[in-house]
Design an enzyme around this catalytic site. Structure first.
Site, PDB file in Angstrom:
ATOM      1  N   GLU A  54      30.239  16.570  14.369  1.00 39.61           N
ATOM      2  CA  GLU A  54      29.118  16.336  15.275  1.00 39.61           C
ATOM      3  C   GLU A  54      29.285  17.134  16.570  1.00 39.61           C
ATOM      4  OE1 GLU A  54      29.973  12.280  13.262  1.00 39.61           O
ATOM      5  OE2 GLU A  54      31.024  14.156  13.730  1.00 39.61           O
ATOM      6  N   CYS A  87      32.457  10.413  18.690  1.00 41.29           N
ATOM      7  CA  CYS A  87      31.308  11.308  18.494  1.00 41.29           C
ATOM      8  C   CYS A  87      30.009  10.657  18.960  1.00 41.29           C
ATOM      9  CB  CYS A  87      31.202  11.707  17.022  1.00 41.29           C
ATOM     10  SG  CYS A  87      32.501  12.843  16.513  1.00 41.29           S
ATOM     11  N   GLU A 108      51.171  15.648 -11.853  1.00 42.54           N
ATOM     12  CA  GLU A 108      51.189  16.723 -12.846  1.00 42.54           C
ATOM     13  C   GLU A 108      51.985  16.412 -14.100  1.00 42.54           C
ATOM     14  OE1 GLU A 108      51.185  20.794 -12.158  1.00 42.54           O
ATOM     15  OE2 GLU A 108      50.677  20.672 -10.053  1.00 42.54           O
ATOM     16  N   LEU A 164      56.380  23.628  -7.649  1.00 39.97           N
ATOM     17  CA  LEU A 164      55.360  22.665  -7.219  1.00 39.97           C
ATOM     18  C   LEU A 164      54.716  23.043  -5.889  1.00 39.97           C
ATOM     19  CD1 LEU A 164      57.034  19.262  -8.198  1.00 39.97           C
ATOM     20  CD2 LEU A 164      55.559  20.750  -9.571  1.00 39.97           C
ATOM     21  N   SER A 185      56.382  29.609 -24.309  1.00 38.82           N
ATOM     22  CA  SER A 185      55.885  29.455 -22.948  1.00 38.82           C
ATOM     23  C   SER A 185      55.560  27.991 -22.687  1.00 38.82           C
ATOM     24  CB  SER A 185      54.614  30.292 -22.747  1.00 38.82           C
ATOM     25  OG  SER A 185      53.968  29.918 -21.543  1.00 38.82           O
ATOM     26  N   ARG A 191      50.271  28.090  -4.715  1.00 38.93           N
ATOM     27  CA  ARG A 191      50.353  29.545  -4.570  1.00 38.93           C
ATOM     28  C   ARG A 191      48.945  30.148  -4.624  1.00 38.93           C
ATOM     29  NH1 ARG A 191      54.725  27.808  -7.304  1.00 38.93           N
ATOM     30  NH2 ARG A 191      54.131  28.353  -9.440  1.00 38.93           N
ATOM     31  N   CYS A 236      31.895   8.549  14.407  1.00 36.21           N
ATOM     32  CA  CYS A 236      32.947   7.634  14.851  1.00 36.21           C
ATOM     33  C   CYS A 236      32.640   7.096  16.244  1.00 36.21           C
ATOM     34  CB  CYS A 236      34.304   8.335  14.841  1.00 36.21           C
ATOM     35  SG  CYS A 236      34.438   9.732  15.980  1.00 36.21           S
TER      36      CYS A 236
END
Length: 351
Positions: A58, A93, A299, A215, A179, A218, A84
């Site tokens: 805002e 705000c 994951e 982890l 893989s 990237r 807020c």
């Protein structure tokens, strides 16, 4: 509160939702918020919450008005989350909206946090501002935009998103000499994007011992790295693992049980890792919530995913179905080498 349904209002709210996305991965534990100021069907100011600790949407939109030489007095503000009314890293705000003389505010969604919960709209109405709440798809989109923030506000726990990759025959693991990736390179790029958008990422010790993962997120424009968690009941995380060798990139938290060997715990701490003794998933999530972790990206592996599911602590599952058949973990039939994975997103809970 009046409900706003006009096509014009919904169009401007959609633009505010687009603006809010610019803060993804940069403002947690704050919510994503976008705002637009309109007069006579003309946008005179736009803003979004860009960085934690910087201007809220805002105030950013009002600043944009000033930079454009526009007067926001009497204009309509469209904002994706209720403004807020409390002092945090930034001032309230609602004060800025009232000072600017905004005549009408259209809100995409409520703020369920204890320090908000309707206070801002109430103060605006008391100040003579017309306040309306959106309805329909845009209102739903505004809520879904901030599911981590909403869950954390209501429960103190992070939103848990489980990522899976499976073959057409339902396999989740490849052979040891193959893989480790079932999904395609494009899917892996998307996973790194999700990591960058998450506060924390978690795997089980089995995954670490098998794959020795980094982890990290990237992606070129990652503004931060997630906290890296290993659920490791017996504190078996190798001291020469990539996780512990890259603590300069992101911290590592090892979640262990009371049965963990004290000498192993001391070695992990000496190596720079933090340890957390928690004998349940709920206890670990509560600790993360107290650290202002609002989103956890889970994951693997299979054991950890099953434990989270059994504890009813999975909010969403994102599944890549790869066009390959694995017989006993070995790739015996690539169905179509040029085909991409199919992504299936399943939301179990909405906050």
């Amino acid at each position: 509160m009046t409900v706003s349904r006009t096509a014009q209002d919904l169009e401007y709210l959609r633009r505010a939702l687009e603006l809010a996305e610019n803060g993804r991965g940069k403002v947690s534990p704050n919510p994503l918020v976008g705002a637009i100021i309109v007069r006579d069907d003309r946008v005179i100011g736009e803003g979004f919450h860009a960085e934690l600790g910087e201007l809220h949407a805002e105030r950013a939109a009002l600043e944009d008005c000033r930079e454009r030489g526009e007067d926001p007095s009497g204009a309509t503000m469209y904002v994706t989350l209720e403004p807020c009314a409390h002092q945090g890293r930034q001032p309230p705000c609602v004060d800025a909206i009232l000072e600017a003389g905004i005549g009408r505010v259209v809100i995409g969604s409520d703020d369920p946090s204890e320090k908000a919960s309707g206070r801002g709209p109430g103060i605006l109405r008391d100040g003579g501002v017309v306040v309306e709440l959106a309805a329909g798809e845009e209102a739903t989109a505004a809520r879904l935009l901030n599911q981590p923030f909403r869950k954390h506000s209501r429960t103190g726990l992070p939103l848990v998103t489980l990522k899976l990759a499976i073959s057409l025959d339902g396999q989740t693991e490849t052979a040891h000499d193959d893989s480790p990736w079932i999904s395609s390179p494009k899917s892996l790029e998307l996973v790194h994007r999700w990591r960058a958008e998450s506060d924390a990422i978690a795997v089980g010790i089995g995954t670490v011992l098998a794959d020795d993962p980094l982890l990290t997120a990237r992606v070129p424009d990652a503004s931060r790295q997630p906290l890296r968690l290993v659920f490791d009941r017996r504190a078996r995380l190798p001291l020469d693992s990539q996780l512990l060798q890259t603590l300069d990139q992101s911290p590592v938290l090892v979640v262990v049980s009371q049965a963990a060997d004290p000498s192993s715990l001391a070695a992990l701490r000496d190596a720079g890792a933090e340890t957390l003794i928690a004998d349940s998933i709920e206890a670990a999530l509560s600790d993360l919530g107290r650290r202002d972790v609002t989103s956890l990206f889970l994951e693997g592996g299979r054991t950890l995913a099953s434990a989270f599911a059994a504890a009813d602590q999975v909010d969403e599952v994102r599944t890549f179905v790869a066009p390959v058949i694995l017989g006993g973990g070995r790739r015996i039939c690539p169905v179509d080498r040029g085909a991409e994975d199919t992504l299936i997103a399943t939301r179990f809970k909405e906050w």
